[in-house]
Design an enzyme around this catalytic site. Structure first.
Site, PDB file in Angstrom:
ATOM      1  N   ASP A  15       0.822  -1.221   0.000  1.00 37.54           N
ATOM      2  CA  ASP A  15       0.000   0.000   0.000  1.00 37.54           C
ATOM      3  C   ASP A  15       0.850   1.262   0.000  1.00 37.54           C
ATOM      4  OD1 ASP A  15      -2.489  -1.232  -0.019  1.00 37.54           O
ATOM      5  OD2 ASP A  15      -2.602  -1.352   2.170  1.00 37.54           O
ATOM      6  N   ARG A  95       0.106   5.268  17.054  1.00 40.48           N
ATOM      7  CA  ARG A  95      -0.259   6.298  16.065  1.00 40.48           C
ATOM      8  C   ARG A  95       0.111   7.717  16.477  1.00 40.48           C
ATOM      9  NH1 ARG A  95       0.188   2.768  12.219  1.00 40.48           N
ATOM     10  NH2 ARG A  95      -1.638   1.474  11.842  1.00 40.48           N
ATOM     11  N   ASP A 124      -7.420   4.291  12.664  1.00 41.59           N
ATOM     12  CA  ASP A 124      -6.063   4.815  12.511  1.00 41.59           C
ATOM     13  C   ASP A 124      -6.018   6.134  11.747  1.00 41.59           C
ATOM     14  OD1 ASP A 124      -4.756   2.906  14.019  1.00 41.59           O
ATOM     15  OD2 ASP A 124      -4.701   1.492  12.354  1.00 41.59           O
ATOM     16  N   SER A 175      -5.498  -9.091   7.673  1.00 42.08           N
ATOM     17  CA  SER A 175      -4.882  -7.772   7.730  1.00 42.08           C
ATOM     18  C   SER A 175      -4.190  -7.654   9.087  1.00 42.08           C
ATOM     19  CB  SER A 175      -5.963  -6.701   7.581  1.00 42.08           C
ATOM     20  OG  SER A 175      -5.475  -5.477   8.070  1.00 42.08           O
TER      21      SER A 175
END
Ligand code: ARG
Length: 419
Positions: A15, A95, A124, A175
């Site tokens: 990605d 994060r 996120d 994932s």
């Protein structure tokens, strides 16, 4: 006009590798790929060569493991922050640190924009965007995956068309997001909440049935709520977490299967592995039971819920967090001592605790010789403690209900009794 510069949070996966190319070709940015290592990340040379192959101006790698554990994971541990009583918040805690580093590097590089690879469905994106906006509202934020989701095959094809030929491994069945504080797996067969997670969903932990039949014991020293030693050996925060992940994993400790409420209103099925997190939270709670008063334990529990939600919901950089953190730090003044944990077949059980400033007083608790508690004083205490109840029963309740016992009975019991 000079080419605008952008700093991208870069994992080295498909990605964000596609994002480097897309941001340069379609959006006209010079892309600085920033790889933030919070544990379990790809090999540095792989990240570097993929980033450069995709056309990054440069690839920067920051080892943030120590800061992550010291300033994010351990304070959350001291607060007892477990989202919905289940999730030790590994991804959620990383994060804000990533947002901070993105902003710092953007300033160093003279960039006007930052980017991340989050989709529009998860938490996120919120954590990144809110963190970045708070730290520097002048930076623009680009989220290529949210704006322009491309299927995996298409991404590979897109890169190839632009001369980027990287041999991508086949897509895994889930994932995954992982860092040193925990691993999460979602999607694939896990989307059926009735389906037991297959063995491949787990990577850090053994199945409890395959764990050793003999237990392991570990002694954890905390100082003011922070873990500082394992089995008497002084260790840095990263080493403590790494060792407990390994040891816990061998004994099948730290598997979590949870239906979670995302901030964006979606319920999602999450499989977590967090051996160190589970062991350290369990032990910490037990040390607090020894060293905090009952009022402190009670309020802290409520604060832990609030704290876990503000972390989960992306409000790390907020005045609310500062206030709560100050309260938590104050509660930890005397949370110093040693907890002995037994790890066995999927369970972490506290089997021993000691603290120099413990509120547990054996002289008061004992039923053996050496009792320092004055039992005769209980009579006067109870006389006063029961005063308001006796007064109310005498003046109000007895008049309504001749049988005072019924007061304590649930309604349907009382009605059944009437038949
Ligand atoms: N649900 C967790 C959170 O919001 C973990 C998300 C991690 N992402 C993933 N692709 N597994 O913090």
């Amino acid at each position: 006009m000079p080419v605008p510069k952008l700093v991208l949070a870069y994992s080295g996966g498909l990605d964000t590798t596609t994002a480097i190319k897309w941001l340069s070709v379609e959006q006209g940015y010079e892309v600085v790929a920033l790889n933030i290592d919070v544990g379990m990340s790809r090999e540095q040379p792989v990240v570097e060569s993929r980033g450069m192959a995709a056309g990054a101006l440069k690839v920067r790698i920051i080892d943030a493991k120590e800061d992550f554990i010291r300033y994010f994971a351990f304070p959350a541990l001291a607060a007892g922050a477990m989202y919905q009583d289940a999730y030790p918040l590994a991804t959620a805690l990383a994060r804000p640190l990533m947002a901070k580093l993105l902003v710092d590097v953007a300033h160093e590089e003279g960039a006007t924009a930052v980017a991340h690879g989050c989709t529009g469905k998860g938490n996120d994106q919120v954590r990144f965007d809110v963190g970045i906006q708070t730290l520097d509202p002048s930076l623009s934020i680009v989220a290529p995956t949210r704006e322009n989701a491309m299927a995996r095959d298409y991404q590979i094809e897109y890169l190839r068309q632009h001369g980027v030929d990287i041999p991508w491994a086949a897509k895994g069945p889930f994932s995954i997001d992982e860092n040193i504080w925990g691993r999460s797996a979602e999607a694939g067969v896990l989307e059926d909440p009735w389906t037991e997670p297959p063995a491949e969903a787990y990577e850090w932990t053994r199945d409890a049935e395959e764990a050793p039949s003999a237990p392991a014991y570990v002694e954890i020293d905390y100082q003011s709520g922070m873990p500082i030693r394992l089995n008497g050996e002084e260790l840095g925060p990263v080493a403590i977490v790494e060792r407990l992940n390994e040891l816990g994993g061998i004994h099948g400790v730290g598997r979590i299967d949870h239906i979670e409420d995302r901030l964006v209103g979606i319920k999602s099925r999450e499989i977590y592995e967090a051996p160190a997190g589970v062991i350290l939270h369990t032990a910490h709670r037990s040390l607090e039971a020894m060293t905090l008063s009952k009022q402190q334990v009670k309020l802290k529990k409520a604060v832990a819920i609030e704290y876990s939600e503000l972390i989960y919901n992306g409000l790390w950089f907020s005045a609310h967090h500062q206030d709560i953190a100050a309260y938590v730090a104050s509660t930890q003044r005397h949370v110093t001592g040693t907890i002995r944990v037994k790890l066995h077949r999927g369970r972490a059980t506290v089997v021993g605790r000691k603290a120099a400033q413990s509120l547990y007083d054996r002289g008061l608790a004992t039923y053996d010789r050496g009792d320092t508690y004055d039992q005769s004083a209980a009579i006067g205490f109870i006389n006063i403690w029961g005063l308001q109840t006796r007064t109310q029963v005498r003046t109000q309740l007895l008049a309504d209900l001749p049988d005072a016992l019924r007061i304590a009975m649930p309604q349907d019991h009382a009605e059944q009794g009437e038949k």
